[in-house]
Enzyme design. Structure first.
Site, PDB file in Angstrom:
ATOM      1  N   GLY A  60       0.829  -1.194   0.000  1.00 11.20           N
ATOM      2  CA  GLY A  60       0.000   0.000   0.000  1.00 11.20           C
ATOM      3  C   GLY A  60       0.861   1.241   0.000  1.00 11.20           C
ATOM      4  N   CYS A  61       0.269   2.349   0.350  1.00 11.61           N
ATOM      5  CA  CYS A  61       0.958   3.640   0.348  1.00 11.61           C
ATOM      6  C   CYS A  61       2.283   3.538   1.108  1.00 11.61           C
ATOM      7  CB  CYS A  61       0.060   4.689   0.989  1.00 11.61           C
ATOM      8  SG  CYS A  61       0.835   6.302   1.137  1.00 11.61           S
ATOM      9  N   PHE A  62       3.347   3.961   0.471  1.00 10.76           N
ATOM     10  CA  PHE A  62       4.665   3.769   1.082  1.00 10.76           C
ATOM     11  C   PHE A  62       4.919   4.628   2.312  1.00 10.76           C
ATOM     12  CE2 PHE A  62       6.402   5.846  -3.113  1.00 10.76           C
ATOM     13  CZ  PHE A  62       5.824   7.085  -2.827  1.00 10.76           C
TER      14      PHE A  62
END
Length: 163
Positions: free
Chosen positions: A11-13
């Site tokens: 997912g979003c880093f």
């Protein structure tokens, strides 16, 4: 001190980096793009790349297995191309394998997590060959350190270890 690197995406880093940066044995974190089609990807142009993180770790203090254990506790590995509100292949759950030993460890940890039945559904995390990790732009590095109330969908879902 000798170090090793691990490459994961979940997912979003920003959120993954923020949680991993304070883990024992993690020496450095960097967010970037991995597993995609183009060279020199950017936030606006990274077809096929996952938002991933490069973890530099001290193998005397932590292991690839322990890293994966925590990885499976801070994101939902049962959703295809989605974490929280983020959707698309950039947000897939993936482990980027550098060698046969990492592959064997990843397969074993996935089986343990799947067999635990702590997650509703089956683990869909992909094992992909490591190719190139492209660091993200400076404004994405250490994002939640600079913007503490910034967006994240990552948190510890399970305190206890799977392995």
């Amino acid at each position: 001190m000798s170090t090793k690197k691990a490459y994961i995406a979940g997912g979003c880093f920003w959120g993954m980096e923020d949680l991993f940066r304070v883990r024992p044995g993690i020496v450095d974190t960097e967010v970037g793009y991995i597993g995609g089609e183009n060279e020199f990807p950017t936030y606006r142009n990274h077809p096929g790349h996952a938002e991933g993180i490069e973890l530099t770790y001290n193998p005397d203090e932590t292991s690839f297995k322990q890293i994966l254990d925590y990885f499976f506790r801070i994101h939902n590995p049962t959703t295809i191309d989605q974490q929280g509100n983020d959707r698309g292949s950039s947000y897939r759950s993936a482990i980027f394998i550098q060698n046969e030993e990492e592959k064997e460890i990843a397969e074993a940890v996935i089986k343990i997590v799947d067999d635990s039945n702590k997650w509703e559904g089956t683990i869909v995390t992909t094992l992909e060959p490591f190719t190139v990790f492209w660091p993200a732009e400076p404004e994405h590095q250490d994002y939640l350190v600079r913007i503490p109330n910034g967006y994240t969908c990552h948190f510890e879902r399970f305190k206890e270890s799977f392995v």
